[in-house]
Design a protein around this motif. Structure first.
Motif, short mmCIF file in Angstrom:
data_model
loop_
_atom_site.label_atom_id
_atom_site.label_comp_id
_atom_site.label_asym_id
_atom_site.label_seq_id
_atom_site.Cartn_x
_atom_site.Cartn_y
_atom_site.Cartn_z
N ARG A 77 35.02 54.46 109.34
CA ARG A 77 34.54 53.58 108.27
C ARG A 77 34.49 54.34 106.94
NH1 ARG A 77 33.24 48.77 107.22
NH2 ARG A 77 31.00 49.02 106.93
N TYR A 78 34.04 55.58 106.97
CA TYR A 78 34.03 56.39 105.76
C TYR A 78 35.45 56.57 105.24
CZ TYR A 78 29.14 57.91 105.44
OH TYR A 78 27.78 57.95 105.25
N LEU A 79 36.35 56.92 106.14
CA LEU A 79 37.73 57.16 105.74
C LEU A 79 38.35 55.89 105.16
CD1 LEU A 79 40.07 59.11 105.60
CD2 LEU A 79 40.68 58.47 107.94
N GLU A 80 38.07 54.75 105.75
CA GLU A 80 38.59 53.48 105.25
C GLU A 80 38.14 53.24 103.81
OE1 GLU A 80 38.26 48.67 106.27
OE2 GLU A 80 37.18 50.15 107.48
N ALA A 81 36.87 53.48 103.54
CA ALA A 81 36.33 53.25 102.19
C ALA A 81 36.94 54.23 101.18
CB ALA A 81 34.81 53.38 102.20
N ILE A 82 37.06 55.49 101.59
CA ILE A 82 37.59 56.51 100.68
C ILE A 82 39.07 56.24 100.38
CG2 ILE A 82 38.13 58.97 100.48
CD1 ILE A 82 35.52 59.45 102.13
N LEU A 83 39.83 55.88 101.40
CA LEU A 83 41.25 55.58 101.18
C LEU A 83 41.43 54.33 100.32
CD1 LEU A 83 42.85 56.36 104.67
CD2 LEU A 83 42.82 57.76 102.61
N ALA A 84 40.51 53.39 100.42
CA ALA A 84 40.56 52.20 99.56
C ALA A 84 40.36 52.59 98.10
CB ALA A 84 39.50 51.19 99.98
N ALA A 85 39.45 53.55 97.85
CA ALA A 85 39.24 54.03 96.48
C ALA A 85 40.48 54.74 95.96
CB ALA A 85 38.03 54.97 96.44
N GLU A 86 41.11 55.53 96.82
CA GLU A 86 42.33 56.22 96.41
C GLU A 86 43.44 55.22 96.11
OE1 GLU A 86 44.94 59.97 98.04
OE2 GLU A 86 44.56 58.31 99.43
N ALA A 87 43.59 54.21 96.97
CA ALA A 87 44.64 53.20 96.77
C ALA A 87 44.41 52.40 95.49
CB ALA A 87 44.69 52.27 97.98
N ALA A 88 43.14 52.23 95.10
CA ALA A 88 42.82 51.48 93.88
C ALA A 88 43.09 52.30 92.61
CB ALA A 88 41.36 51.04 93.91
N GLY A 89 43.43 53.57 92.77
CA GLY A 89 43.80 54.39 91.63
C GLY A 89 42.67 55.12 90.94
N PHE A 90 41.50 55.18 91.57
CA PHE A 90 40.39 55.91 90.95
C PHE A 90 40.69 57.41 90.96
CE2 PHE A 90 38.15 52.07 92.50
CZ PHE A 90 37.59 51.65 91.30
N ARG A 148 42.32 64.24 107.04
CA ARG A 148 42.93 63.28 106.10
C ARG A 148 42.34 63.43 104.71
NH1 ARG A 148 45.06 61.28 102.82
NH2 ARG A 148 46.08 59.25 102.61
N LEU A 149 41.05 63.73 104.61
CA LEU A 149 40.42 63.89 103.30
C LEU A 149 41.00 65.08 102.54
CD1 LEU A 149 36.64 63.19 104.02
CD2 LEU A 149 38.40 61.61 103.19
N LEU A 150 41.41 66.11 103.27
CA LEU A 150 41.98 67.29 102.63
C LEU A 150 43.35 67.00 102.02
CD1 LEU A 150 40.97 70.02 105.25
CD2 LEU A 150 39.89 69.53 103.04
N GLN A 151 43.92 65.84 102.33
CA GLN A 151 45.23 65.46 101.79
C GLN A 151 45.12 64.44 100.67
OE1 GLN A 151 47.49 64.03 105.17
NE2 GLN A 151 46.94 65.81 106.42
N LEU A 152 43.91 64.13 100.25
CA LEU A 152 43.72 63.11 99.21
C LEU A 152 44.40 63.49 97.90
CD1 LEU A 152 39.98 62.05 99.53
CD2 LEU A 152 41.97 60.72 100.20
N ARG A 153 44.73 62.47 97.12
CA ARG A 153 45.29 62.69 95.79
C ARG A 153 44.27 62.31 94.71
NH1 ARG A 153 48.55 66.28 96.24
NH2 ARG A 153 49.43 65.76 94.20
N MET A 154 43.02 62.35 95.05
CA MET A 154 41.95 62.14 94.07
C MET A 154 40.83 63.12 94.36
SD MET A 154 39.89 58.71 95.23
CE MET A 154 39.09 58.63 96.85
N HIS A 155 39.98 63.34 93.37
CA HIS A 155 38.82 64.21 93.57
C HIS A 155 37.74 63.46 94.34
CE1 HIS A 155 40.71 66.98 90.86
NE2 HIS A 155 40.67 66.15 89.87
N LEU A 156 36.97 64.19 95.12
CA LEU A 156 35.96 63.58 95.97
C LEU A 156 34.66 64.38 95.84
CD1 LEU A 156 35.69 61.31 98.09
CD2 LEU A 156 36.39 62.96 99.83
N ILE A 157 33.55 63.66 95.72
CA ILE A 157 32.24 64.30 95.62
C ILE A 157 31.32 63.69 96.67
CG2 ILE A 157 30.25 64.79 94.16
CD1 ILE A 157 32.06 64.52 91.74
N PHE A 158 30.76 64.54 97.52
CA PHE A 158 29.83 64.11 98.55
C PHE A 158 28.39 64.43 98.14
CE2 PHE A 158 33.19 65.03 102.04
CZ PHE A 158 33.72 63.76 101.89
N CYS A 159 27.49 63.52 98.39
CA CYS A 159 26.06 63.79 98.32
C CYS A 159 25.53 63.86 99.76
CB CYS A 159 25.31 62.70 97.57
SG CYS A 159 25.77 62.56 95.83
#
Length: 323
Positions: A77-90, A148-159
């Motif tokens: 579920r986390y990965l789905e949400a994060i990939l959706a943000a990447e796909a949206a161009g954020f 998969r997160l290590l292959q992202l093309r956007m920056h990611l910040i976790f709290c």
């Protein structure tokens, strides 16, 4: 024959994963949003909220797009949400909080308990025998998400939430005593060390860390030497930290790490005043000029302009004024 090739090494267009850890009032969410603002460079970023829309408390202070992540808080579920943000161009996504992946409803702990129930029911003896096997599926899903997160093309910040912990320790007489182990992140073991940078923040001095873990201040859990200029110790973690981190990720050198030109090579105060007068005539183009100035000379203020670049700077101002 092989298609495998090598090329000269260069750090360029890398994407960072940062982590901010802390208890209530430590400034972890505020710090994350400030860094995200700097990283996004004027663009809106995404916030993936597991905290019942709590990040919207900051909507008047920051410009972001909000998304609710509801249970079950599985790695998928986390990965789905994060990939959706990447796909949206954020350019950046903030996840607040990543702790639910471990300890939230449907997270790794719940998943392991479900596996225990499936494999052993209420048989205490059998549950003890299969407790490690019950971790196989949850840990594999977590590992798959992380890869998969290590292959992202956007920056990611976790709290991450943090909790005070106790640890067993023998005293002088050999008896076991429980002593304070400090604040530890609520997450899968070792996750905070997989990040590019991570900080444990304190409620006594929210959003501020010091090297060496000075009492009352936060501490850097992971901060490579080359990234220390991005996060000056003893100062609030803010938008400028994100800007410097973005510059580093693009392949540049953080501003604080650049050696300042010798004083003798800079333009004089009177020359800077003359340039300021020219700039006053074309205020609408000032932002464009200063961006050009930074890209071409590394200077962010008129008084930082190298003397050798003065002729080019005057020509640029003249061009902008006439265009």
């Amino acid at each position: 024959m092989t298609n495998f090739t090598f090329r000269p090494s260069a750090r360029e267009n890398v994407h960072v994963i940062a982590g901010f850890i802390g208890g209530t009032g430590s400034g972890k969410t505020f710090s994350a949003l400030r860094v995200a603002t700097g990283l996004a460079a004027g663009k809106k970023f995404a916030v993936i909220d597991t905290e019942a829309r709590r990040s919207l408390h900051y909507a008047d202070r920051f410009s972001f797009e909000h998304g609710d992540l509801t249970p079950p808080f599985t790695p998928e579920r986390y990965l789905e949400a994060i990939l959706a943000a990447e796909a949206a161009g954020f350019p950046v996504a903030v996840v607040d909080s990543m702790s639910h992946e471990h300890a939230g409803e449907g997270g790794l702990l719940d998943w392991q308990e479900s596996e225990l129930q499936r494999m052993a029911g209420e048989d205490a003896s059998k549950r003890e025998r299969v407790k490690f096997a019950a971790w196989i599926k949850p840990k594999m899903a977590h590992k798959k998400m992380l890869q998969r997160l290590l292959q992202l093309r956007m920056h990611l910040i976790f709290c991450f939430r943090a909790e005070p912990k106790m640890k067993p320790q023998k005293d002088d007489k050999g008896k076991i005593q429980f002593v304070d182990a400090g604040w530890l992140p609520v997450c899968a073991k070792g996750l905070e060390f997989e990040l590019t940078v991570s900080f444990l923040l304190s409620h006594e001095h929210p959003g501020i860390y010091r090297i060496g873990g000075e009492p009352g201040y936060g501490q850097a859990i992971k901060l490579p030497e080359g990234l220390r200029p991005c996060f000056p110790e003893g100062k609030p973690i803010d938008e400028s930290c994100g800007q410097r981190l973005a510059e580093w990720a693009r392949g540049g050198v953080p501003v604080e790490a650049r050696a300042a030109p010798p004083t003798a090579t800079l333009i004089s105060e009177s020359q800077a005043a003359d340039l300021k007068s020219m700039l006053e005539e074309m205020k609408p183009r000032a932002r464009e000029f200063f961006q050009w100035l930074k890209d071409e000379t590394g200077a962010e203020r008129l008084t930082q302009i190298p003397l050798t670049a003065l002729k080019d700077v005057v020509a640029k101002l003249d061009t902008l004024r006439r265009s």
